[in-house]
Scaffold this motif. Structure first.
Motif, short mmCIF file in Angstrom:
data_model
loop_
_atom_site.label_atom_id
_atom_site.label_comp_id
_atom_site.label_asym_id
_atom_site.label_seq_id
_atom_site.Cartn_x
_atom_site.Cartn_y
_atom_site.Cartn_z
N THR A 14 92.28 -3.70 -7.17
CA THR A 14 91.09 -3.49 -6.36
C THR A 14 90.31 -2.28 -6.84
O THR A 14 89.08 -2.30 -6.91
CB THR A 14 91.49 -3.30 -4.88
N CYS B 287 86.51 -2.55 -8.20
CA CYS B 287 85.40 -1.87 -7.54
C CYS B 287 84.82 -0.74 -8.38
O CYS B 287 83.61 -0.47 -8.33
CB CYS B 287 85.86 -1.31 -6.19
N TYR C 8 84.44 -9.49 9.57
CA TYR C 8 84.64 -8.32 8.71
C TYR C 8 83.87 -8.50 7.40
O TYR C 8 83.85 -9.59 6.83
CB TYR C 8 86.12 -8.12 8.42
N GLN D 222 83.66 -8.57 3.81
CA GLN D 222 84.65 -8.72 2.75
C GLN D 222 84.13 -8.28 1.40
O GLN D 222 84.90 -7.87 0.54
CB GLN D 222 85.13 -10.18 2.70
N SER D 223 82.82 -8.35 1.19
CA SER D 223 82.23 -7.88 -0.06
C SER D 223 80.73 -7.71 0.14
O SER D 223 80.12 -8.35 1.00
CB SER D 223 82.51 -8.85 -1.22
N ARG E 278 79.58 -1.13 5.63
CA ARG E 278 80.33 -1.06 4.38
C ARG E 278 81.43 -2.11 4.36
O ARG E 278 81.78 -2.71 5.39
CB ARG E 278 80.94 0.33 4.19
N THR E 279 81.99 -2.31 3.20
CA THR E 279 83.07 -3.28 3.04
C THR E 279 84.27 -2.89 3.90
O THR E 279 84.72 -1.75 3.88
CB THR E 279 83.51 -3.37 1.56
N GLY E 280 84.77 -3.84 4.66
CA GLY E 280 85.91 -3.60 5.54
C GLY E 280 85.53 -3.34 6.98
O GLY E 280 86.40 -3.42 7.85
N ARG F 283 90.23 -8.84 7.16
CA ARG F 283 90.00 -7.97 6.03
C ARG F 283 90.84 -8.45 4.85
O ARG F 283 92.00 -8.86 5.01
CB ARG F 283 90.35 -6.51 6.38
N TYR G 198 88.07 -6.37 -2.35
CA TYR G 198 87.07 -5.33 -2.54
C TYR G 198 87.17 -4.23 -1.49
O TYR G 198 86.26 -3.42 -1.38
CB TYR G 198 85.66 -5.95 -2.49
N ASP G 199 88.23 -4.23 -0.74
CA ASP G 199 88.41 -3.27 0.36
C ASP G 199 89.57 -2.34 0.01
O ASP G 199 90.73 -2.63 0.27
CB ASP G 199 88.71 -4.03 1.65
N GLN H 279 90.21 0.67 1.22
CA GLN H 279 90.83 1.28 2.39
C GLN H 279 91.88 0.35 3.00
O GLN H 279 92.95 0.80 3.43
CB GLN H 279 89.76 1.61 3.43
#
Length: 422
Positions: free
Chosen positions: A186, A190, A228, A230-231, A253-255, A291, A295-296, A298
């Motif tokens: 990931t 990213c 959520y 996702q991207s 933002r993503t997530g 999630r 791409y997440d 976190q």
């Protein structure tokens, strides 16, 4: 295009995560093989005759007995395999958290094992139906029956593999290794660019700021669904911003979770954001019901942190697992420290500001993960020592501002720890 790609990607991901898809494909292949081999046996019996001296010649009754025994045993073993898999999922969910179920369901080994047993059962059932032995006419598909015996031997080897695989897959070392590898992928996905320690930070080259009247003359693009993020397709947003001379601020933002009608982006100026432009801006965001780690970052880190928190809970009380989690967490963060993290401002070829977003820095991700573990393990001397050591190693490879933030948390944890040896 991005939305179409995400639909295909999400559908494929759901198929991969299901128990039925790969076993169904294997069962269809087994049905095809049964039909082809039965036709080959029919052709051989009427025209070829090259296996008249077949060393394993079966009579109709022997063929039925063999195929019935294989089919009955395979469906029984398939049921036992399914029960063991469900038991493993229940154990993983209670021990490591429900977020681990996704990885166990995606495990290709479990799907292949279940598909092998079901395929062998379907194959033998179809071949069994083709055996004829009434009166003066009899037909025994020798090639098909022999291949069924080969499948039975292969299924036995698969059963032995499954027992080993299911036992090793629930080991904490195996789970953490998979989560770490996925988290590192990931990071690479990213942030593909490696960081040059001697180069200035990206935000130092950005002199332009968003317009002062940004909020007064802007249009908010909202989500038509809840879920959520996702991207986010930053390239698509940049392209639309350049084509329509816009400045876009990403709000989700993503997530993050957005509800129906929640803001995705804010675009300035208002007059250039038509309904079609707003729809295209919204299509740059991919939403889902959960999630995902693709791409997440976190979320990828959070899965490792969750295992550590559960291990430190009074119900489980397994600090050794938490120490393993810290080692793996440090590995991911050190990989992230070597990557170039965007500044949060994207410009076009003329260095004009086009897209603004709130980036996740190394310090944000690291401090969030370390603080979450520290809240549960401050009274464990070994854990605190390991935690401080991992934080020091991460800070050494981090940029200066992130290093200072991590070390401030390092000193705070050191002061709050009741252990006197630090």
């Amino acid at each position: 295009m991005h939305r179409f790609y995400h639909i295909i990607s999400r559908t494929w991901d759901r198929l991969r995560s299901s128990f039925w898809f790969l076993p169904s494909i294997m069962a269809i292949c087994a049905m095809t093989a049964a039909i082809v081999l039965i036709l080959l046996d029919s052709l051989e019996a009427s025209q070829l005759g090259w296996i008249s001296e077949w060393p394993y010649a079966f009579g109709p009754e022997s063929a039925r007995a063999i195929l019935s025994a294989i089919a009955g045993s395979m469906i029984t073993v398939a049921g036992v395999t399914f029960s063991m898999t469900m038991l493993t999922l229940q154990l993983a969910s209670s021990q490591f958290g429900p977020r681990m179920l996704r990885d166990f369901m995606r495990d290709r080994g479990n799907q292949i094992v279940l598909g092998t047993f079901l395929s062998t059962f379907v194959y033998c059932l179809l071949v069994l139906a083709s055996v004829r032995g009434s009166g003066s006419f009899s037909f025994v598909p020798l090639i098909a029956v022999t291949f069924g015996m080969i499948l039975a031997v292969a299924s036995l080897a698969t059963l032995i593999y499954f027992i080993h695989h299911i036992a090793s897959s629930i080991r904490i070392e195996t789970i953490l290794a998979k989560l770490t590898a996925e988290a590192c992928k990931t990071v690479e996905r990213c942030f593909p660019e490696h960081r040059d320690p001697s180069a200035p930070r990206p935000e130092q080259a950005m002199a332009e700021a968003p317009p002062q009247n940004f909020d007064d003359d802007s249009r908010s693009v909202v989500s038509s669904d809840s879920g959520y993020i996702q991207s986010v397709d930053l390239d698509a947003l940049l392209q639309m911003a350049c084509e329509n001379d816009l400045v876009i601020r990403i709000e989700a933002r993503t997530g993050s979770f957005v509800s129906n009608g929640g803001a995705l982006v804010t675009a300035n100026p208002y007059g250039r954001v038509s309904d079609s432009v707003a729809e295209n801006l919204g299509n740059a965001f991919s939403l889902g019901q959960e999630r995902t780690p693709e791409y997440d970052i976190q979320f990828s880190l959070r899965r490792i942190v969750e295992i550590a928190q559960r291990a430190l809970s009074p119900a489980i009380n397994d600090p050794t697992t938490a120490l393993y989690c810290l080692d793996r967490l440090g590995e991911v963060l050190e990989t992230l420290a070597g990557r170039q993290i965007p500044s949060g401002r994207i410009v076009d070829q003329d260095m004009k500001l086009r897209v603004v977003f709130d980036p996740e820095t190394l310090a944000d991700l690291a401090c969030s993960a370390f603080a979450a573990i520290a809240r549960y393990g401050l009274r464990d001397d070994d854990l605190v020592a390991q935690l401080l050591d991992v934080m020091e190693r991460c800070s050494r490879s981090a940029p200066t501002p992130d290093r200072e933030t991590i070390m401030r948390l390092h000193d705070a944890i050191k002061l709050e720890s009741p252990a006197s040896s630090f």
